[in-house]
Design an enzyme around this catalytic site. Structure first.
Site, mmCIF file in Angstrom:
data_model
loop_
_atom_site.group_PDB
_atom_site.id
_atom_site.type_symbol
_atom_site.label_atom_id
_atom_site.label_comp_id
_atom_site.label_asym_id
_atom_site.label_seq_id
_atom_site.Cartn_x
_atom_site.Cartn_y
_atom_site.Cartn_z
ATOM 1 N N LYS A 94 69.737 71.531 51.545
ATOM 2 C CA LYS A 94 69.304 70.190 52.194
ATOM 3 C C LYS A 94 68.432 70.193 52.946
ATOM 4 O O LYS A 94 68.247 70.674 54.237
ATOM 5 C CB LYS A 94 70.655 69.717 52.759
ATOM 6 N N LYS A 99 70.354 63.905 57.555
ATOM 7 C CA LYS A 99 71.552 64.097 58.247
ATOM 8 C C LYS A 99 71.425 65.351 59.071
ATOM 9 O O LYS A 99 71.986 65.508 60.296
ATOM 10 C CB LYS A 99 72.864 63.888 57.496
ATOM 11 N N SER A 129 79.182 72.918 61.789
ATOM 12 C CA SER A 129 77.793 72.667 61.330
ATOM 13 C C SER A 129 76.646 73.274 61.990
ATOM 14 O O SER A 129 76.833 73.333 63.522
ATOM 15 C CB SER A 129 77.328 71.362 61.460
#
Length: 326
Positions: A107, A190, A253
Site C-alpha cells: 500500500k 490511510k 499498525s
C-alpha cells in the site's frame, strides 16, 4: 480463462507468508519466494518464519530461492514493500508468461514517479495483467486464519472475479472491483493518515480528537480519490474507510505505532517499516497535481521531514478557518 491453480508469492516477510497461507487454504499449489537463500532454506526446513512466530507454515507450501521457479505460476502475488516493488517485478518479469496476473499487495506510491503499484507492474512487466489486493488486514490475523475481508481489483471484471475465486475462502473473503485507482488511493492515503491518528493518541489528546482526526482524514482521502477518478463506493468500502478505521485504531499498525511514538516524543520503533512515512511526500505531490487540499496529510509530511514540530502542526490544524463539513 485458464485455471488459476499455481500461486507464487514473492517476498517471505510476514505479509508474504500470510498470503501464501491464504492461497494454500484456498486449495492452491503455492510457492513462497525468499530473496535470501539461507532464509528460504531455514523456513523450508523448520516450517517457521521468525516474522510470524508461533504460526507454522502449511506443509504444502514450497519455499524457494529460485526466481525462475517462482515465475512458473498462474498467479503472482508481490508481497514486498512499495518502494521495492519495481525492482522485484523487473527481476521476475523475464520468467513470466504473457497474460499472467500479477497482484500487488503493498500500500503505497512510488517515490519520484508518483506511480501506484499496478502502474509499476504495468511498466516493469508489460506482458502481465496488474491487479491489487488491499483492505483491513494484519498479517498475524490473516496467517492465523481469522476472518478477514479485503478488496481485489483488476481492470477486467472477469479477471477480478477469477482471482477472488482462486484466493478466497471462508476466512479470507475478497470482494472484487474494477476500480484500481480507488483501491490504491485508499491503501496509500490511510497509511499517512494513520500516523496522524497515532500522534493524537501519543499526545493524549483524547478519543474525541482521535475520532475527529480519522473522520477529517477520510474526507481528505475521498477528495483525492474522486479527483483521481476513483469511485465513491470504493473509497467508502473495505480498501478505503475499512482500512482507515483499522489502521487508525490498532497498535498492530506500524504507521499508527510510529505516530504514537512521535506523539510521545520517542524515536521511531526500530526494525519496523512504516509505508506511510515513505508515501507521505508522494501523496502530497499527487494531491498538488490534482488541486486537492490535504491539511492532515500535509502536517504529517512536514513533521516527518522536520519542517514542523508536532505542537505547531496541531496548532495549525486547530486554528484553520471554520467551514462547512465536506
Amino acid at each position: 480463462m485458464k485455471t488459476l491453480n499455481r500461486v507464487s508469492v514473492i517476498g517471505a516477510g510476514a505479509w508474504g507468508t500470510a498470503l501464501a497461507g491464504v492461497a494454500a487454504r484456498a486449495g492452491r499449489e503455492v510457492t513462497l519466494y525468499a530473496r535470501d537463500a539461507a532464509t528460504a532454506a531455514a523456513i523450508s526446513a523448520t516450517r517457521d518464519n521468525p516474522r510470524l512466530p508461533g504460526i507454522p507454515l502449511d506443509r504444502s507450501i514450497v519455499v524457494t530461492h529460485d526466481l525462475a521457479a517462482a515465475g512458473r505460476a498462474d498467479i503472482i502475488v508481490i508481497a514486498v514493500p512499495a518502494q521495492n516493488s519495481r525492482t522485484a517485478v523487473a527481476a521476475l518479469a523475464p520468467h513470466l508468461a504473457a497474460g499472467t496476473p500479477v497482484i500487488a499487495s503493498a500500500k503505497g506510491i512510488e517515490h519520484g514517479t508518483r506511480r501506484f503499484m499496478t502502474e509499476v507492474i504495468e511498466e516493469a512487466a508489460p506482458q502481465t495483467v496488474p491487479a491489487i489486493l488491499s483492505g483491513p488486514s494484519f498479517a498475524d490475523d490473516v496467517a492465523r486464519g481469522l476472518p478477514t475481508a479485503v478488496t481485489l481489483a483488476a481492470k477486467d471484471e472477469a479477471m477480478a472475479v477469477a482471482l477472488v475465486h482462486a484466493l478466497g475462502s471462508a476466512a479470507f473473503r475478497p470482494y472484487h472491483t474494477t476500480d484500481l485507482r480507488g483501491v490504491e488511493i485508499g491503501g496509500a492515503a490511510k497509511n499517512v493518515l494513520a500516523i496522524a491518528a497515532g500522534i493524537v493518541v501519543g499526545k493524549q489528546l483524547g478519543a474525541s480528537a482521535q475520532a475527529a482526526l480519522t473522520t477529517r482524514g477520510f474526507s481528505e482521502l475521498v477528495r483525492l480519490g474522486l479527483a483521481c477518478g476513483a469511485r465513491s463506493e470504493t473509497l467508502s468500502g473495505l480498501s478505503g474507510l475499512g482500512d482507515l478505521i483499522l489502521t487508525c485504531s490498532s497498535p498492530q499498525s506500524r504507521n499508527f505505532s510510529l505516530g504514537i511514538a512521535l506523539g510521545r516524543g520517542e524515536s521511531a520503533p526500530r526494525g519496523k517499516l512504516s509505508e506511510g512515512a515513505f508515501t507521505a511526500p508522494a501523496l502530497l505531490e499527487l494531491a498538488a497535481a490534482n488541486g486537492v487540499e490535504m491539511p492532515v496529510a500535509n502536517a504529517v509530511a512536514a513533521i516527518l521531514a522536520g519542517r514542523l514540530t508536532i505542537d505547531a502542526a496541531i496548532d495549525n490544524l486547530l486554528t484553520r478557518p471554520f467551514r462547512a463539513e465536506g
